[in-house]
Motif scaffolding. Sequence first.
Motif, short mmCIF file in Angstrom:
data_model
loop_
_atom_site.label_atom_id
_atom_site.label_comp_id
_atom_site.label_asym_id
_atom_site.label_seq_id
_atom_site.Cartn_x
_atom_site.Cartn_y
_atom_site.Cartn_z
N UNK A 83 28.13 5.52 -19.98
CA UNK A 83 28.39 4.57 -18.91
C UNK A 83 28.83 3.25 -19.53
N UNK A 84 29.42 2.41 -18.71
CA UNK A 84 29.85 1.10 -19.16
C UNK A 84 29.08 0.03 -18.40
N UNK A 85 28.95 -1.12 -19.04
CA UNK A 85 28.26 -2.24 -18.39
C UNK A 85 28.87 -3.54 -18.90
N UNK A 86 29.00 -4.54 -18.04
CA UNK A 86 29.54 -5.84 -18.49
C UNK A 86 28.58 -6.50 -19.48
N UNK A 87 29.16 -7.31 -20.32
CA UNK A 87 28.33 -8.04 -21.28
C UNK A 87 27.28 -8.88 -20.55
N UNK A 88 27.67 -9.45 -19.42
CA UNK A 88 26.74 -10.29 -18.69
C UNK A 88 25.53 -9.48 -18.21
N UNK A 89 25.77 -8.18 -17.89
CA UNK A 89 24.66 -7.33 -17.44
C UNK A 89 23.66 -7.10 -18.58
N UNK A 90 24.18 -6.94 -19.81
CA UNK A 90 23.29 -6.78 -20.96
C UNK A 90 22.47 -8.05 -21.17
N UNK A 91 23.10 -9.20 -21.05
CA UNK A 91 22.38 -10.47 -21.24
C UNK A 91 21.34 -10.64 -20.15
N UNK A 92 21.68 -10.28 -18.90
CA UNK A 92 20.74 -10.41 -17.80
C UNK A 92 19.55 -9.46 -17.97
N UNK B 34 17.34 -14.28 -24.26
CA UNK B 34 18.73 -14.17 -23.80
C UNK B 34 19.67 -15.04 -24.62
N UNK B 35 19.27 -16.25 -24.87
CA UNK B 35 20.16 -17.18 -25.58
C UNK B 35 20.51 -16.65 -26.96
N UNK B 36 19.54 -16.09 -27.66
CA UNK B 36 19.79 -15.59 -29.02
C UNK B 36 20.79 -14.44 -29.00
N UNK B 37 20.64 -13.48 -28.05
CA UNK B 37 21.56 -12.34 -27.99
C UNK B 37 22.95 -12.78 -27.55
N UNK B 38 23.03 -13.62 -26.52
CA UNK B 38 24.33 -14.08 -26.03
C UNK B 38 25.08 -14.85 -27.12
N UNK B 39 24.38 -15.70 -27.86
CA UNK B 39 25.01 -16.49 -28.93
C UNK B 39 25.50 -15.58 -30.05
#
Length: 719
Positions: free
Chosen positions: A204-213, A220-225
Amino acid sequence: MTYALEAMHSPAPIDLVNALSEAVLFVTADGHVRYANPAAERLFGTTACSLDGRDLAALITPRDPAFDLLERLRESTRADGWIPRRDPVELLCEDGQSRPALLDIGTCQHTHEHVQFVVLREQRPGHPADTPEQAEHLREAIDLLTRQVQERMRAEQALQDSHRRLVAAQRVARIGHWEFILETDELQLSPSASVLFGHEDRPRSMPREALVEATHPDDRAALAFALLRLANGETERFSIRHRLLLPNGEERYMLAEGERAADPPARILGIHQDLTEREKTEQALFKLVNFDALTGLPNRTGLRSRLRAALGEAERQGESLAVLLLDIDRFTSINSTLGHDAGDALLNALARRLQNLLRPRDTLARLASDEFAVILTEIEDLAHAQERAQAILDHCSEPFALGKGQHVATSSVGISLFPQDARGKDDLLRHATSALHEAKGSGGNTCRFYTQELNTQAREQLELEQGLRGALRQQEFELHYQPQIGLNRGHTVGVETLIRWRHPERGMVSPGEFIPLAEKTGLIVPIGDWVLRTATQQLAEWDRLGLPPLRLAINLSARQFADPELPERILETLQAAGLAPERLEVEITESVLVEDIDAAAEMLQRLVRLGVSVAIDDFGTGQSSLRYLRRLPLTTLKIDREFTWGIGNDPDDEAITRAIIGLGKTLKLRVLAEGVETEQQHAFLREMGCDEVQGFLLGRPMPATQLEREWKERAHTPG
């Protein structure tokens, strides 16, 4: 076709077989064809498919009636490679004709199976036989084939094993792969990654924003950065740990790793690994290593890390702090009297009391059974430390509610100060330990501060302990014997065995100095065994020399008396020396007997049943009680020298001595007085009806050789 070599990535072995002009057939152990090369197809006039699975015995007729195909196949498995035999056979071809040929059988050895092959060469009329060069060429080709087949099969097996291990490792490690497409800003999840993210077992696919959420808010900040820096080309890879929130609300600990792919379009290849179980295990191990299971307080390891941090903070702030070690007085007796459950309840209650007295920056830890440590911060001066320590001591001495009653448990406290006494954590703990020993030695329910004198005493005590541990091995102990005289006839009736330590540097060490240390360290048990063994052997030697049949008195320590195997060891030692049990008298202090009178009575009964007599040593100085005298199977009361010395000078001591002698007579016990040094004492005891005496007036403790010499001198002195 069934032969496995056809599926090889490289065609080298099959191409080599197919290129040979000789007919080659791979066969099973029972002679069925697995593969035939083109030369074999031409020779039999058919296709390899037609030959596949056929029984080789049905395709050939041996000219030698004794030829056995299966036996030749078995022989080939025992041969090394290929050995030409050139057995003549007739081939049954597809057209019904027969052709003469020569047959050779070879084998390739492998871990799992034998790869066997047959080489057939047609014999044509008028056709010359193989030249040596041709035969050698064929041998080289077959040898090469053998080696390549073997290597390929090993490589294939290794590849399969490696693949299985990799799949198993990924399954066990709970790893899922993903691919982050920068152009679409989406992650393509593998089936295993999809499962880790809490979805079905499908890509399946998921947006990057979904992974961060889906990441824990704190992470969250550490993974997104990390993803952003990698996408912008600021770094080539990243590796971070974060918590993932699954759709069902479950929280998992994850390791996320990513690396930028070099080929366009720009991609990031990465994995997520589920570390939840590992994290739980690490947290459990951390708690096990750093915290006490009973009270939940930091243990010794946890204390050291907290003390290190507290010292660093005190150094930066220019503050003082105090390290306190607290030990419950007589906790062992509480455990033995009330039970271990009550002891555990007391420890938890004490921990709560101590915690209530501490400031936010202070630390409380439990180091051992009944030993606690306290780090007191923001200490102003010595008086302030004394005030806080005394408050802890007073608060802990208040009654505890255990079971249905109230129990008082006092404590001893040792204190060291930073930076006055030391600046390092190890030195502070060591100094506090020295102060604690001083507090306990002072009777308990008190606190002591570390001093340089305590450090000197501790060092001397350690040196003495090290010497004591080697004294038995170095044969530095020796026994002296003090005569015990019967007042009725004035004859020597026995000897008391006294141990002496001749230290190689300090000379004679007082028993009062090393016996308590031996008790504390447990060395008193092997030392006591040595005393018993050596003294009984000496008594047997005196019997052989013709000395009168003396009674041997030996002191038993509390640790020896508590050993349930003591009677058996005493009996074995007496039997080894050839002595009757009646020749031995064991001496025990009152404090040992009254600590657990029921256990003491049982042990004394076992000793008396052996025939050994039992004496109470230093009677009158301990917790003398008619109750235990009536219950215990005793034979002798020994009047302590403290009362004997007062005879002639102190009427109270004379009255006590007279009362003890009268008590012994009433209970039908033998009475022996120690410390007799004057004729006045000797006469008083004889007049009071004392049975036996010992002391410097009648004989000092002496080595065995001196005792023998004095006996011989008296034996040859008239009268």
